[in-house]
Design an enzyme around this catalytic site. Structure first.
Site, PDB file in Angstrom:
ATOM      1  N   GLU A 181      15.342  -9.718  -3.323  1.00  0.00           N
ATOM      2  CA  GLU A 181      13.675  -9.289  -2.105  1.00  0.00           C
ATOM      3  C   GLU A 181      13.481  -9.691  -1.825  1.00  0.00           C
ATOM      4  O   GLU A 181      12.281  -9.397  -1.751  1.00  0.00           O
ATOM      5  CB  GLU A 181      13.009  -8.047  -3.645  1.00  0.00           C
ATOM      6  CG  GLU A 181      14.145  -6.955  -3.679  1.00  0.00           C
ATOM      7  CD  GLU A 181      12.938  -5.591  -4.242  1.00  0.00           C
ATOM      8  OE1 GLU A 181      12.059  -6.184  -4.625  1.00  0.00           O
ATOM      9  OE2 GLU A 181      13.493  -4.546  -4.345  1.00  0.00           O
ATOM     10  N   GLU A 261      19.626  -0.866  -6.454  1.00  0.00           N
ATOM     11  CA  GLU A 261      18.519  -0.555  -6.969  1.00  0.00           C
ATOM     12  C   GLU A 261      18.421   0.774  -6.820  1.00  0.00           C
ATOM     13  O   GLU A 261      17.702   0.817  -5.929  1.00  0.00           O
ATOM     14  CB  GLU A 261      17.486  -1.026  -6.549  1.00  0.00           C
ATOM     15  CG  GLU A 261      16.832  -2.283  -7.199  1.00  0.00           C
ATOM     16  CD  GLU A 261      15.942  -3.281  -7.538  1.00  0.00           C
ATOM     17  OE1 GLU A 261      15.181  -2.461  -7.404  1.00  0.00           O
ATOM     18  OE2 GLU A 261      15.674  -3.961  -8.138  1.00  0.00           O
TER      19      GLU A 261
END
Ligand SMILES: *[C@@H]1O[C@H](CO)[C@@H](O)[C@H](O)[C@H]1NC(C)=O
Ligand SMILES: *[C@@H]1O[C@H](CO)[C@@H](O)[C@H](O)[C@H]1NC(C)=O
Ligand SMILES: *[C@@H]1O[C@H](CO)[C@@H](O)[C@H](O)[C@H]1NC(C)=O
Ligand SMILES: *[C@@H]1O[C@H](CO)[C@@H](O)[C@H](O)[C@H]1NC(C)=O
Ligand SMILES: *[C@@H]1O[C@H](CO)[C@@H](O)[C@H](O)[C@H]1NC(C)=O
Ligand SMILES: *[C@@H]1O[C@H](CO)[C@@H](O)[C@H](O)[C@H]1NC(C)=O
Length: 632
Positions: A181, A261
């Protein structure tokens, strides 16, 4: 081959790398938007299981349950700080033995998606970074040479351990993540990402499949991903997979679709109600993801625990928030390894797309319980220096220093100074803005051994305002001012990771005068679990917080949950194993998981260090189920 150039040109008549058939091989088939395993189209359905959150003796149990749930892979983060407390020294033994974890995965028949770091996030202390990265103005997650030298030193130790476990070398690792991220972080430094890719390939070879994970909006991908490496995204049940993957394909048109995710639950913090995500919603969106031939990872699939001081924190616009000790996450496999309703609903959906698992779902572990364990008060924490610290944990200086300056990593630091004159009542003890990291218990003690101490108050930096305590008793020359400061976990996400200090940062003033000549002591609470402490000199009923409580307990070696609801906020230990923080007077977590894997004997010493208030009942229970959802 230079895929970067190729995608930038938007060239359609391109040559893709040769497809290898026949031998053990894992690769990306860019043209056909799929993975190839041994030359055959392949997709993975994996689950996040963090080795650092479950004792190693229970890793196999969790992985067998993953396999039985229909998964073909396990995904874990590497937690850099779990392996190094001190620069240049590493621990890969026991619960930190990542090679054993990889071996168990392979033996269980699971492939591995390795999120190698250096940064992990994961609601874990400082996102997995070692505390000492805050020591000398390192610009985190950038090409800053200081940062890169720390990262390279770590990767040079870590990555060689993976080599024999790569799929192409006969092991389970199919893909390796090199940043996480990154598009949500302000530095946006492509040279840094390129540096990591080069480092990973130097150790793992040119053929290893490297990837990044980001939110799916193109704005995240622009900063977070490299077009030359596999781009994966993350999203939960409320996102339409078609839209999310379309955004990914706008950025990188080729290659397999992966949700790294897919959220089966959500993070939980002290003072917030526990978050649930329904099994039916998970199944509905999962069906859509799998129907697109995408690969998916469930975050989390196996819950776990932030033992000791490993929980992370967040820094919001105007407040700091702290993750609870449990990392159950409402996962299909619970914190204690139970297969839940959600597990079976997901198993049914997976079975529509993947071959059925060859093994039966194992039973839940046997839980044990014990009612009405009476604890004895051992008096105030201040009298236990022998058990709490030794010479290496002491430092002195004219003005207070932060934990980072002191070289103290996690937990609690005691600051004390003795007064050189008398002070009248109703004066203020003041701290600079953000000078408390994060919560401080304030006492005054009349003598050097602190057997007669008075509690003055508690201050907390939750709302990041200037902190002052009004003291309404007179203080005399020779009295000690004692500050016990708790580091509640370093921020693990976002730009505020960069500027945090723990402990006392800056000068403390009393009645406007700067206090000087401080002793600073790193308190190792676990040391108290080595023995039943002697009865205190002063009556326990007069002892100020923090108060130490102990009991000798005898019970079966099995999973259990400590219900310490009659206590308020503190830390609990089974012998010297730190179960983590409890904060029952806030919630939502009311019980602490006591895994069977931490015990070798039916007898143990239970130690609680209570920071808020004296317990009236002085009683705990061990339950055969957890309570994670009760706000006080
Ligand atoms: C991993 O398992 C495969 C069988 O699935 C076996 O061929 C290989 O030798 C194993 N690798 C290791 C490192 O144990
Ligand atoms: C998924 O893969 C199968 C088999 O390769 C193929 O027939 C099908 O069209 C693919 N579906 C999508 C949505 O790409
Ligand atoms: C296993 O534990 C979970 C969670 O506690 C529970 O929902 C489930 O019913 C249990 N399974 C069995 C077979 O008892
Ligand atoms: C005392 O210092 C040693 C060496 O630094 C350390 O390993 C040990 O854990 C310390 N003892 C306590 C009680 O913290
Ligand atoms: C603390 O106070 C002293 C004396 O006023 C001053 O020299 C020093 O710079 C102060 N430290 C900080 C961090 O403000
Ligand atoms: C947990 O402990 C508290 C305080 O001792 C007690 O009142 C409560 O009933 C216990 N909870 C359960 C579920 O036993």
């Amino acid at each position: 081959m230079d895929l970067t150039k190729l995608f930038v040109l938007g060239c359609l008549t391109i040559t893709f790398p040769a497809i290898v058939i026949g031998e053990r091989n894992f690769q990306v088939d860019w043209e056909n938007n799929q993975f190839l395993k041994d030359g055959e189209p392949f997709r993975y359905v994996s689950g996040s299981f963090h080795y650092s959150r479950t004792p190693s003796s229970q890793w196999e149990d969790r992985m067998i349950k993953m396999k039985a749930g229909g998964l073909n892979a396990v995904q874990t983060y590497m937690m850099w700080n779990f392996h190094t407390q001190e620069e240049g020294k590493y621990d890969f033994t026991g619960d930190r033995d990542i090679e054993n974890f990889l071996q168990i995965a392979n033996d269980t028949g699971l492939l591995v998606v390795m999120r190698a770091g250096p940064y992990s996030c994961a609601e874990w202390e400082f996102g997995g970074f070692p505390w000492f990265l805050r020591q000398d103005d390192v610009i985190l997650r950038s090409s800053d040479p200081k940062y890169l030298s720390y990262v390279d030193a770590w990767l040079d130790v870590l990555l060689p351990k993976f080599e024999r476990f790569l799929y192409n070398n006969g092991g389970p690792i199919i893909t390796v993540q090199f940043e996480n991220e990154y598009g949500s972080y302000p530095t946006c430094d492509k040279a840094y990402l390129q540096h990591l890719v080069q480092k990973f390939r130097e150790h793992l070879g040119p053929d290893v499949v490297l990837f990044t994970t980001d939110g799916f909006y193109t704005s995240y991908l622009e900063c977070g991903a490299l077009k030359s490496e596999l781009v994966t995204v993350d999203f939960g049940t409320s996102t339409d997979p078609k839209e999310a993957f379309a955004d990914k394909q706008k950025f990188q048109p080729y290659g397999p679709l992966v949700n790294s995710e897919y959220y089966t639950g959500w993070l939980n913090q002290w003072g917030d109600s526990f978050t649930y995500i329904s099994a039916e919603d998970i199944a509905t969106t999962l069906d859509k993801i799998l129907a697109m031939n995408a690969s998916v990872n469930f975050y989390m699939y196996v819950g776990g625990t932030n033992f000791a001081y490993w929980s992370g924190a967040n820094s919001g616009d105007d407040e700091n928030t702290y993750d609870i000790t449990s990392y159950d996450y409402d996962s299909p496999i619970s914190e204690s390894g139970d297969t839940t309703w959600k597990y079976f609903v997901m198993k049914d959906t997976i079975a529509k797309y993947l071959p059925p698992p060859e093994i039966q779902v194992p039973d839940n572990s046997t839980k044990t319980s014990l009612k009405g364990v009476k604890l004895a008060s051992k008096g105030t924490l201040l009298i236990y220096f022998d058990y709490l610290a030794n010479a290496s944990d002491y430092q002195s200086a004219k003005y207070p220093k932060s934990m980072e300056e002191l070289g103290f990593d996690y937990g609690f630091v005691l600051y004390r100074t003795h007064l050189t004159k008398d002070y009248p009542e109703n004066i203020k003890l003041s701290f600079p803005l953000n000078g408390i990291g994060d919560r401080v218990t304030i006492l005054t003690a009349m003598s050097h051994n602190h057997s007669t101490a008075t509690y003055l108050g508690t201050l907390d930096n939750k709302y990041r305002q200037v902190q002052e305590l009004e003291i309404n008793i007179g203080l005399q020359k020779g009295y000690y001012i004692v500050l016990i400061c708790e580091n509640r976990g370093r921020v693990n996400y976002g730009g505020d990771m960069q500027n945090q200090h723990k402990g006392i940062d800056g000068n403390v003033t009393l009645n406007g005068e700067v206090l000087e000549d401080w002793d600073m002591i790193h308190l190792k609470l676990e040391g108290m679990g080595t023995t039943i402490l002697p009865p205190p000199d002063v009556p326990p009923s007069e002892a100020p917080v923090p108060i130490v409580y102990q009991a000798e307990v005898e019970m079966d070696i099995a999973d259990t949950f400590l219900n310490c609801t009659s206590f308020s906020r503190g830390v609990a230990m089974v012998d010297t194993f730190n179960l983590g923080r409890y904060w029952n007077s806030l919630g939502p977590q009311q019980t602490l998981y006591v895994p069977k894997g931490i015990r070798t004997s039916t007898k143990f010493i239970l130690t609680l260090v209570e920071f808020e208030e004296r317990s009236v009942e002085e009683m705990v229970d061990f339950l055969d189920y957890p309570i994670l959802n009760q706000l006080a």
